[in-house]
Design a protein around this motif. Sequence first.
Motif, PDB file in Angstrom:
ATOM      1  N   LEU B  33     -44.272   9.950  51.675  1.00  0.00           N
ATOM      2  CA  LEU B  33     -43.590   9.932  50.526  1.00  0.00           C
ATOM      3  C   LEU B  33     -44.427   9.409  49.510  1.00  0.00           C
ATOM      4  CD1 LEU B  33     -39.728   8.211  50.394  1.00  0.00           C
ATOM      5  CD2 LEU B  33     -41.704   7.358  48.770  1.00  0.00           C
ATOM      6  N   PHE B  34     -44.075   9.883  48.267  1.00  0.00           N
ATOM      7  CA  PHE B  34     -45.186   9.564  47.104  1.00  0.00           C
ATOM      8  C   PHE B  34     -44.175   8.996  45.773  1.00  0.00           C
ATOM      9  CE2 PHE B  34     -48.479  11.881  49.546  1.00  0.00           C
ATOM     10  CZ  PHE B  34     -47.440  12.797  50.090  1.00  0.00           C
ATOM     11  N   TRP B  35     -44.730   8.233  45.162  1.00  0.00           N
ATOM     12  CA  TRP B  35     -44.425   7.671  43.826  1.00  0.00           C
ATOM     13  C   TRP B  35     -45.305   8.158  42.940  1.00  0.00           C
ATOM     14  CZ3 TRP B  35     -39.457   5.780  42.575  1.00  0.00           C
ATOM     15  CH2 TRP B  35     -38.890   5.271  43.716  1.00  0.00           C
ATOM     16  N   TYR B  36     -44.764   8.672  41.874  1.00  0.00           N
ATOM     17  CA  TYR B  36     -45.597   9.146  40.408  1.00  0.00           C
ATOM     18  C   TYR B  36     -44.919   8.615  39.502  1.00  0.00           C
ATOM     19  CZ  TYR B  36     -47.806  13.021  43.335  1.00  0.00           C
ATOM     20  OH  TYR B  36     -48.559  13.610  44.241  1.00  0.00           O
ATOM     21  N   ARG B  37     -45.796   8.268  38.402  1.00  0.00           N
ATOM     22  CA  ARG B  37     -45.266   7.830  37.080  1.00  0.00           C
ATOM     23  C   ARG B  37     -45.629   8.950  36.047  1.00  0.00           C
ATOM     24  NH1 ARG B  37     -46.756   2.899  33.351  1.00  0.00           N
ATOM     25  NH2 ARG B  37     -46.643   3.946  31.246  1.00  0.00           N
ATOM     26  N   GLN B  38     -44.490   9.459  35.196  1.00  0.00           N
ATOM     27  CA  GLN B  38     -44.837  10.271  34.252  1.00  0.00           C
ATOM     28  C   GLN B  38     -44.553   9.943  32.976  1.00  0.00           C
ATOM     29  OE1 GLN B  38     -42.782  13.932  34.682  1.00  0.00           O
ATOM     30  NE2 GLN B  38     -44.192  15.314  33.806  1.00  0.00           N
ATOM     31  N   ASP B  39     -45.472   9.971  32.092  1.00  0.00           N
ATOM     32  CA  ASP B  39     -45.282   9.754  30.616  1.00  0.00           C
ATOM     33  C   ASP B  39     -44.985  10.966  29.856  1.00  0.00           C
ATOM     34  OD1 ASP B  39     -47.939   7.547  31.385  1.00  0.00           O
ATOM     35  OD2 ASP B  39     -45.970   6.785  30.389  1.00  0.00           O
ATOM     36  N   PRO B  40     -44.345  10.866  28.648  1.00  0.00           N
ATOM     37  CA  PRO B  40     -43.677  12.089  28.117  1.00  0.00           C
ATOM     38  C   PRO B  40     -45.062  13.117  27.634  1.00  0.00           C
ATOM     39  CG  PRO B  40     -42.599  10.160  27.029  1.00  0.00           C
ATOM     40  CD  PRO B  40     -43.749   9.593  27.946  1.00  0.00           C
ATOM     41  N   GLY B  41     -44.921  14.191  27.847  1.00  0.00           N
ATOM     42  CA  GLY B  41     -45.893  15.306  27.681  1.00  0.00           C
ATOM     43  C   GLY B  41     -46.978  15.232  28.435  1.00  0.00           C
ATOM     44  N   LYS B  42     -46.908  14.620  29.680  1.00  0.00           N
ATOM     45  CA  LYS B  42     -47.944  14.530  30.438  1.00  0.00           C
ATOM     46  C   LYS B  42     -47.773  14.676  32.028  1.00  0.00           C
ATOM     47  CE  LYS B  42     -50.867  11.253  28.135  1.00  0.00           C
ATOM     48  NZ  LYS B  42     -51.627  10.008  27.995  1.00  0.00           N
ATOM     49  N   GLY B  43     -48.383  15.003  32.806  1.00  0.00           N
ATOM     50  CA  GLY B  43     -48.347  15.396  34.236  1.00  0.00           C
ATOM     51  C   GLY B  43     -47.982  14.056  35.147  1.00  0.00           C
ATOM     52  N   PRO B  44     -47.353  14.379  36.235  1.00  0.00           N
ATOM     53  CA  PRO B  44     -47.126  13.149  37.070  1.00  0.00           C
ATOM     54  C   PRO B  44     -48.537  12.516  37.513  1.00  0.00           C
ATOM     55  CG  PRO B  44     -45.801  15.072  37.617  1.00  0.00           C
ATOM     56  CD  PRO B  44     -46.810  15.519  36.852  1.00  0.00           C
ATOM     57  N   GLU B  45     -48.630  11.198  37.413  1.00  0.00           N
ATOM     58  CA  GLU B  45     -49.860  10.320  37.702  1.00  0.00           C
ATOM     59  C   GLU B  45     -49.394   9.846  39.093  1.00  0.00           C
ATOM     60  OE1 GLU B  45     -50.558   7.176  34.972  1.00  0.00           O
ATOM     61  OE2 GLU B  45     -51.829   6.298  36.391  1.00  0.00           O
ATOM     62  N   PHE B  46     -50.418   9.912  39.997  1.00  0.00           N
ATOM     63  CA  PHE B  46     -50.101   9.406  41.542  1.00  0.00           C
ATOM     64  C   PHE B  46     -50.169   8.167  41.463  1.00  0.00           C
ATOM     65  CE2 PHE B  46     -50.322   9.225  46.027  1.00  0.00           C
ATOM     66  CZ  PHE B  46     -51.190   8.483  46.221  1.00  0.00           C
ATOM     67  N   LEU B  47     -49.160   7.365  42.035  1.00  0.00           N
ATOM     68  CA  LEU B  47     -49.235   5.850  42.240  1.00  0.00           C
ATOM     69  C   LEU B  47     -49.473   5.508  43.485  1.00  0.00           C
ATOM     70  CD1 LEU B  47     -46.057   4.997  39.923  1.00  0.00           C
ATOM     71  CD2 LEU B  47     -48.414   4.584  39.362  1.00  0.00           C
ATOM     72  N   PHE B  48     -48.550   5.854  44.664  1.00  0.00           N
ATOM     73  CA  PHE B  48     -48.407   5.448  46.005  1.00  0.00           C
ATOM     74  C   PHE B  48     -48.055   6.648  47.228  1.00  0.00           C
ATOM     75  CE2 PHE B  48     -48.709   1.037  44.811  1.00  0.00           C
ATOM     76  CZ  PHE B  48     -47.686   0.957  43.806  1.00  0.00           C
ATOM     77  N   THR B  49     -48.804   6.297  48.225  1.00  0.00           N
ATOM     78  CA  THR B  49     -48.150   7.184  49.311  1.00  0.00           C
ATOM     79  C   THR B  49     -47.853   6.246  50.401  1.00  0.00           C
ATOM     80  OG1 THR B  49     -50.045   8.784  48.915  1.00  0.00           O
ATOM     81  CG2 THR B  49     -48.775   9.083  51.215  1.00  0.00           C
ATOM     82  N   LEU B  50     -46.524   6.542  51.040  1.00  0.00           N
ATOM     83  CA  LEU B  50     -46.258   5.794  52.050  1.00  0.00           C
ATOM     84  C   LEU B  50     -45.816   6.547  53.474  1.00  0.00           C
ATOM     85  CD1 LEU B  50     -43.537   3.707  50.166  1.00  0.00           C
ATOM     86  CD2 LEU B  50     -45.536   2.798  50.892  1.00  0.00           C
ATOM     87  N   TYR B  51     -46.307   6.273  54.428  1.00  0.00           N
ATOM     88  CA  TYR B  51     -46.364   6.916  55.457  1.00  0.00           C
ATOM     89  C   TYR B  51     -45.175   6.790  56.751  1.00  0.00           C
ATOM     90  CZ  TYR B  51     -50.379   9.377  54.022  1.00  0.00           C
ATOM     91  OH  TYR B  51     -51.395  10.043  53.006  1.00  0.00           O
ATOM     92  N   SER B  52     -44.821   5.376  56.862  1.00  0.00           N
ATOM     93  CA  SER B  52     -43.949   5.160  57.876  1.00  0.00           C
ATOM     94  C   SER B  52     -43.133   3.757  57.419  1.00  0.00           C
ATOM     95  CB  SER B  52     -44.735   4.757  59.026  1.00  0.00           C
ATOM     96  OG  SER B  52     -45.761   3.739  58.924  1.00  0.00           O
ATOM     97  N   ALA B  53     -41.871   3.731  57.920  1.00  0.00           N
ATOM     98  CA  ALA B  53     -40.921   2.622  57.878  1.00  0.00           C
ATOM     99  C   ALA B  53     -41.703   1.409  58.055  1.00  0.00           C
ATOM    100  CB  ALA B  53     -39.836   2.708  58.770  1.00  0.00           C
ATOM    101  N   GLY B  54     -41.425   0.531  57.102  1.00  0.00           N
ATOM    102  CA  GLY B  54     -41.922  -0.820  57.149  1.00  0.00           C
ATOM    103  C   GLY B  54     -43.378  -1.044  56.407  1.00  0.00           C
ATOM    104  N   GLU B  55     -43.837   0.105  55.874  1.00  0.00           N
ATOM    105  CA  GLU B  55     -45.074   0.137  54.805  1.00  0.00           C
ATOM    106  C   GLU B  55     -44.688  -0.349  53.607  1.00  0.00           C
ATOM    107  OE1 GLU B  55     -47.239   3.773  55.272  1.00  0.00           O
ATOM    108  OE2 GLU B  55     -48.725   3.102  54.153  1.00  0.00           O
ATOM    109  N   GLU B  56     -45.727  -0.952  52.980  1.00  0.00           N
ATOM    110  CA  GLU B  56     -45.666  -1.566  51.636  1.00  0.00           C
ATOM    111  C   GLU B  56     -46.989  -1.387  50.861  1.00  0.00           C
ATOM    112  OE1 GLU B  56     -42.595  -5.202  52.326  1.00  0.00           O
ATOM    113  OE2 GLU B  56     -44.637  -5.676  51.535  1.00  0.00           O
ATOM    114  N   LYS B  57     -47.011  -0.930  49.716  1.00  0.00           N
ATOM    115  CA  LYS B  57     -48.177  -0.642  48.961  1.00  0.00           C
ATOM    116  C   LYS B  57     -47.930  -1.497  47.545  1.00  0.00           C
ATOM    117  CE  LYS B  57     -50.749   2.312  51.281  1.00  0.00           C
ATOM    118  NZ  LYS B  57     -50.586   3.827  51.236  1.00  0.00           N
TER     119      LYS B  57
END
Lengths: 115, 111
Positions: B33-57
Amino acid sequence: EAGVTQFPSHSVIEKGQTVTLRCDPISGHDNLYWYRRVMGKEIKFLLHFVKESKQDESGMPNNRFLAERTGGTYSTLKVQPAELEDSGVYFCASSRQGGSYNEQFFGPGTRLTVL
Amino acid sequence: EDQVTQSPEALRLQEGESSSLNCSYTVSGLRGLFWYRQDPGKGPEFLFTLYSAGEEKEKERLKATLTKKESFLHITAPKPEDSATYLCAVHSGAGSYQLTFGKGTKLSVIP
């Protein structure tokens, strides 16, 4: 390390014309992806290359779209002939092989407007 | 078919007012599961990857958590520069690397 680059940043064409979008992935990334976001919708997958081979084309909308990846480096996405519903933002992404293979890094996108 | 639903669609916070964004997902075998941040006029910027329940980043004022059905992006004491659209995406299934995205949460942080 340079990021994913895309050209052009904007393109405005008439219905029926042809447009070619280009993507240069991060150096060393064998995986290259195309995605599209149309107005008001979520980003949707189009296709995936591993080096020069098409691995997954399941998201390509129809045969008016043709993607190529010459020599496993840059990729082009051609739309011919363009229709009004092809308008949207086309994103390219790339990722490594091996560990963290599914962490995809996106380019700035090409905004396509078909009039 | 994989589905990702993000809520709320938009969120306005005062600077310093902590909150959470939600991403609910339905997949056949989560591979990431991935979180991205996107600013106007730009592409998604990678933030985090989570792989299993209970994981935190964590990264600066952001913390992502994962359960078997949803993920939260907690933002602590946000600043105006945290204003952006936050996108959640999932990768599932063997043989395909495609990501399925939600529509995003547009966050506005008011000074």
